[in-house]
Write a protein that holds these residues in place. Sequence first.
Motif, PDB file in Angstrom:
ATOM      1  N   ARG A 183      -6.473 -22.399  10.320  1.00  0.00           N
ATOM      2  CA  ARG A 183      -6.940 -21.686  11.381  1.00  0.00           C
ATOM      3  C   ARG A 183      -8.553 -21.471  11.013  1.00  0.00           C
ATOM      4  O   ARG A 183      -8.535 -20.838   9.768  1.00  0.00           O
ATOM      5  N   PRO A 184      -9.465 -21.503  11.844  1.00  0.00           N
ATOM      6  CA  PRO A 184     -10.817 -21.039  11.462  1.00  0.00           C
ATOM      7  C   PRO A 184     -10.909 -19.574  11.069  1.00  0.00           C
ATOM      8  O   PRO A 184     -11.782 -19.119  10.499  1.00  0.00           O
ATOM      9  N   ASP A 185     -10.019 -19.018  11.742  1.00  0.00           N
ATOM     10  CA  ASP A 185      -9.964 -17.225  11.595  1.00  0.00           C
ATOM     11  C   ASP A 185      -9.123 -16.698  10.462  1.00  0.00           C
ATOM     12  O   ASP A 185      -8.954 -15.633  10.381  1.00  0.00           O
ATOM     13  N   PHE A 186      -8.548 -17.731   9.698  1.00  0.00           N
ATOM     14  CA  PHE A 186      -7.878 -17.254   8.667  1.00  0.00           C
ATOM     15  C   PHE A 186      -8.214 -16.234   7.837  1.00  0.00           C
ATOM     16  O   PHE A 186      -7.707 -15.023   7.555  1.00  0.00           O
ATOM     17  N   ILE A 187      -9.556 -16.448   7.307  1.00  0.00           N
ATOM     18  CA  ILE A 187     -10.231 -15.450   6.339  1.00  0.00           C
ATOM     19  C   ILE A 187     -10.662 -14.317   7.307  1.00  0.00           C
ATOM     20  O   ILE A 187     -10.162 -13.145   6.676  1.00  0.00           O
ATOM     21  N   ASP A 188     -10.869 -14.196   8.407  1.00  0.00           N
ATOM     22  CA  ASP A 188     -10.928 -12.998   9.014  1.00  0.00           C
ATOM     23  C   ASP A 188      -9.541 -12.260   9.406  1.00  0.00           C
ATOM     24  O   ASP A 188      -9.648 -10.864   9.241  1.00  0.00           O
ATOM     25  N   LEU A 189      -8.548 -13.044   9.387  1.00  0.00           N
ATOM     26  CA  LEU A 189      -7.114 -12.164   9.414  1.00  0.00           C
ATOM     27  C   LEU A 189      -7.152 -11.460   8.037  1.00  0.00           C
ATOM     28  O   LEU A 189      -6.583 -10.429   8.005  1.00  0.00           O
ATOM     29  N   VAL A 190      -7.172 -12.093   6.964  1.00  0.00           N
ATOM     30  CA  VAL A 190      -6.958 -11.408   5.542  1.00  0.00           C
ATOM     31  C   VAL A 190      -7.952 -10.481   5.323  1.00  0.00           C
ATOM     32  O   VAL A 190      -7.411  -9.289   4.920  1.00  0.00           O
ATOM     33  N   GLU A 191      -9.263 -10.592   5.769  1.00  0.00           N
ATOM     34  CA  GLU A 191     -10.101  -9.721   5.428  1.00  0.00           C
ATOM     35  C   GLU A 191      -9.737  -8.197   6.468  1.00  0.00           C
ATOM     36  O   GLU A 191      -9.756  -7.262   6.085  1.00  0.00           O
ATOM     37  N   GLY A 192      -9.305  -8.636   7.827  1.00  0.00           N
ATOM     38  CA  GLY A 192      -9.000  -7.610   8.615  1.00  0.00           C
ATOM     39  C   GLY A 192      -7.627  -6.765   8.138  1.00  0.00           C
ATOM     40  O   GLY A 192      -7.759  -5.668   8.099  1.00  0.00           O
ATOM     41  N   VAL A 193      -6.931  -7.503   7.512  1.00  0.00           N
ATOM     42  CA  VAL A 193      -5.412  -6.832   6.966  1.00  0.00           C
ATOM     43  C   VAL A 193      -5.968  -6.153   5.883  1.00  0.00           C
ATOM     44  O   VAL A 193      -5.341  -4.788   5.808  1.00  0.00           O
TER      45      VAL A 193
ATOM     46  N   MET B  18       0.829  -1.197  -0.055  1.00  0.00           N
ATOM     47  CA  MET B  18       0.051  -0.097  -0.057  1.00  0.00           C
ATOM     48  C   MET B  18       0.915   1.117  -0.050  1.00  0.00           C
ATOM     49  O   MET B  18       0.616   2.242  -0.950  1.00  0.00           O
ATOM     50  N   ALA B  19       2.061   1.229   0.703  1.00  0.00           N
ATOM     51  CA  ALA B  19       2.952   2.286   0.685  1.00  0.00           C
ATOM     52  C   ALA B  19       3.449   2.584  -0.681  1.00  0.00           C
ATOM     53  O   ALA B  19       3.663   3.827  -1.142  1.00  0.00           O
ATOM     54  N   TRP B  20       3.733   1.525  -1.460  1.00  0.00           N
ATOM     55  CA  TRP B  20       4.389   1.925  -2.662  1.00  0.00           C
ATOM     56  C   TRP B  20       3.258   2.305  -3.610  1.00  0.00           C
ATOM     57  O   TRP B  20       3.567   3.093  -4.542  1.00  0.00           O
ATOM     58  N   ARG B  21       1.840   1.624  -3.446  1.00  0.00           N
ATOM     59  CA  ARG B  21       0.774   2.266  -4.304  1.00  0.00           C
ATOM     60  C   ARG B  21       0.792   3.884  -3.960  1.00  0.00           C
ATOM     61  O   ARG B  21       0.553   4.629  -4.869  1.00  0.00           O
ATOM     62  N   LYS B  22       0.662   4.258  -2.705  1.00  0.00           N
ATOM     63  CA  LYS B  22       0.573   5.684  -2.434  1.00  0.00           C
ATOM     64  C   LYS B  22       1.658   6.486  -2.795  1.00  0.00           C
ATOM     65  O   LYS B  22       1.607   7.691  -3.296  1.00  0.00           O
ATOM     66  N   ALA B  23       2.848   5.700  -3.054  1.00  0.00           N
ATOM     67  CA  ALA B  23       4.174   6.702  -3.515  1.00  0.00           C
ATOM     68  C   ALA B  23       4.069   6.567  -5.071  1.00  0.00           C
ATOM     69  O   ALA B  23       5.024   7.262  -5.799  1.00  0.00           O
TER      70      ALA B  23
ATOM     71  N   LYS C  90      -8.742  -4.768   5.135  1.00  0.00           N
ATOM     72  CA  LYS C  90      -9.544  -3.463   5.460  1.00  0.00           C
ATOM     73  C   LYS C  90      -8.520  -2.652   6.204  1.00  0.00           C
ATOM     74  O   LYS C  90      -8.689  -1.260   5.950  1.00  0.00           O
ATOM     75  N   GLU C  91      -7.800  -3.007   7.175  1.00  0.00           N
ATOM     76  CA  GLU C  91      -6.715  -1.979   7.934  1.00  0.00           C
ATOM     77  C   GLU C  91      -5.962  -1.281   6.854  1.00  0.00           C
ATOM     78  O   GLU C  91      -5.664  -0.033   6.960  1.00  0.00           O
ATOM     79  N   THR C  92      -5.113  -1.712   6.022  1.00  0.00           N
ATOM     80  CA  THR C  92      -4.243  -1.405   4.903  1.00  0.00           C
ATOM     81  C   THR C  92      -4.961  -0.692   3.674  1.00  0.00           C
ATOM     82  O   THR C  92      -4.073   0.106   3.234  1.00  0.00           O
ATOM     83  N   GLY C  93      -5.992  -0.956   3.286  1.00  0.00           N
ATOM     84  CA  GLY C  93      -6.608  -0.449   2.265  1.00  0.00           C
ATOM     85  C   GLY C  93      -6.274  -0.953   1.067  1.00  0.00           C
ATOM     86  O   GLY C  93      -6.445  -0.588  -0.129  1.00  0.00           O
ATOM     87  N   LEU C  94      -5.409  -2.299   1.106  1.00  0.00           N
ATOM     88  CA  LEU C  94      -4.865  -2.679  -0.160  1.00  0.00           C
ATOM     89  C   LEU C  94      -6.182  -3.394  -0.974  1.00  0.00           C
ATOM     90  O   LEU C  94      -6.827  -3.968  -0.121  1.00  0.00           O
ATOM     91  N   GLU C  95      -5.907  -3.299  -2.392  1.00  0.00           N
ATOM     92  CA  GLU C  95      -6.977  -3.807  -2.977  1.00  0.00           C
ATOM     93  C   GLU C  95      -6.674  -5.425  -2.998  1.00  0.00           C
ATOM     94  O   GLU C  95      -5.602  -5.584  -3.215  1.00  0.00           O
ATOM     95  N   PRO C  96      -7.726  -6.234  -2.757  1.00  0.00           N
ATOM     96  CA  PRO C  96      -7.696  -7.564  -2.463  1.00  0.00           C
ATOM     97  C   PRO C  96      -6.789  -8.123  -3.847  1.00  0.00           C
ATOM     98  O   PRO C  96      -6.270  -9.181  -3.833  1.00  0.00           O
ATOM     99  N   GLU C  97      -7.202  -7.667  -4.965  1.00  0.00           N
ATOM    100  CA  GLU C  97      -6.566  -8.261  -6.243  1.00  0.00           C
ATOM    101  C   GLU C  97      -5.154  -8.053  -6.404  1.00  0.00           C
ATOM    102  O   GLU C  97      -4.618  -8.794  -7.072  1.00  0.00           O
ATOM    103  N   LEU C  98      -4.637  -7.308  -5.520  1.00  0.00           N
ATOM    104  CA  LEU C  98      -3.196  -6.921  -5.253  1.00  0.00           C
ATOM    105  C   LEU C  98      -2.430  -7.874  -4.236  1.00  0.00           C
ATOM    106  O   LEU C  98      -1.239  -7.935  -3.967  1.00  0.00           O
ATOM    107  N   LEU C  99      -3.322  -8.596  -3.734  1.00  0.00           N
ATOM    108  CA  LEU C  99      -2.623  -9.625  -2.799  1.00  0.00           C
ATOM    109  C   LEU C  99      -2.717 -11.017  -3.357  1.00  0.00           C
ATOM    110  O   LEU C  99      -3.689 -11.413  -3.906  1.00  0.00           O
ATOM    111  N   GLU C 100      -1.682 -11.692  -3.146  1.00  0.00           N
ATOM    112  CA  GLU C 100      -1.745 -13.110  -3.332  1.00  0.00           C
ATOM    113  C   GLU C 100      -1.343 -14.001  -2.304  1.00  0.00           C
ATOM    114  O   GLU C 100      -0.124 -13.712  -1.696  1.00  0.00           O
ATOM    115  N   ILE C 101      -2.080 -14.893  -2.179  1.00  0.00           N
ATOM    116  CA  ILE C 101      -1.620 -16.199  -1.082  1.00  0.00           C
ATOM    117  C   ILE C 101      -0.828 -17.175  -1.799  1.00  0.00           C
ATOM    118  O   ILE C 101      -1.515 -17.807  -2.810  1.00  0.00           O
ATOM    119  N   GLU C 102       0.210 -17.596  -1.418  1.00  0.00           N
ATOM    120  CA  GLU C 102       0.803 -18.764  -1.810  1.00  0.00           C
ATOM    121  C   GLU C 102       0.706 -19.900  -0.831  1.00  0.00           C
ATOM    122  O   GLU C 102       1.264 -19.765   0.327  1.00  0.00           O
TER     123      GLU C 102
END
Length: 280
Positions: A126-136, A103-108, A138-150
């Motif tokens: 973990r049952p709360d894995f989706i919550d973690l991803v969603e929370g992060v 997100m910092a690079w996007r903003k730059a 939301k908090e960072t404002g990163l577009e989900p399309e720009l996150l890749e889970i390996e």
Amino acid sequence: AAKEVGGNSYQFFSTEMAARAQAKLGIESSLRRAFNHQEFFLVYQPQFDLRTRKISGFEALLRWAHPTEGTIGPSRFIPVAEETGLIIPLGAWVLQTACRQAMAWRKAGFPRMRMAVNISARQFARPDFIDLVEGVLKETGLEPELLEIELTETTVMESIEEAITTLTDLKIRKVNLAIDDFGTGYSSLIYLKHFPFDRIKIAQEFVRNIPGDPEDRAIVEAILVMGRSLKLAVIAEGVEKKEQLDFLTKRHCHEMQGYYFGRPACAGEIPGRIISGGLH
Ligand code: C2E
Ligand code: MG
Ligand code: MG
Ligand code: MG
């Protein structure tokens, strides 16, 4: 005599085990201390797209700045972090830090580039894995399309039904999904059909010996053909030489990651290595 041997080997075994348990406890407590003292940091390795000749993304890779031993790579501590459960807070920190950086690079004013994050089996389960991803996100404002889970094949094959549910939940949220080290795990092709993956990462093991090794050449070619037929993007890992790049390009593999394009580097070094999304 058998009793004696049994007795002896028991004695030996128990001493050995005690020593190992002691060593593990040592690593475990030093890992916890390291986490609390913020000794972990991320480096970022570019992923290059030869069609646009631009960086399409980065993979975040974990490092430990050990106070006396210097920088320690993840293969030396991830297994212990998984065993002890430290991977849960550590992995959450990795995801948050990588997304913040993206997100910092996007903003730059950097062009749109994906941020790929490695997720361990224990984290993914973990049952709360989706919550973690969603929370992060939301908090960072990163577009989900720009996150890749390996994820590795082993991780998703551990519990197939749950994995499909979690992957589908991630996909609904528009997060990208990649299979890491493809070809080194179970390599069951059934999940390629049922799991909503976007990208396959050809394992470094196969890329290392192309174009010289006929078996590895055949495997890489087969993965590329299969990826194309299944409409999955394919990226080759561990590209170090021009000959590997040429072999892959001729077979329409357009995305690559490896020392040839750039070693993993600290966040601060990345802007200096990029000119409008290209590399120099
Ligand atoms: P990986 O996800 O397959 O990451 C690629 C590894 O190959 C990285 O090693 C990278 O530095 C290395 N590499 C990249 N290009 C080349 C090349 O051209 N030649 C060679 N020889 N190596 C190359 P690294 O950073 O030591 O990471 C090792 C593994 O540790 C990763 O393999 C991943 O499975 C795991 N890992 C790294 N960071 C994390 C993390 O934040 N969380 C979790 N759960 N696992 C992580
Ligand atoms: Mg990876
Ligand atoms: Mg890999
Ligand atoms: Mg690996």
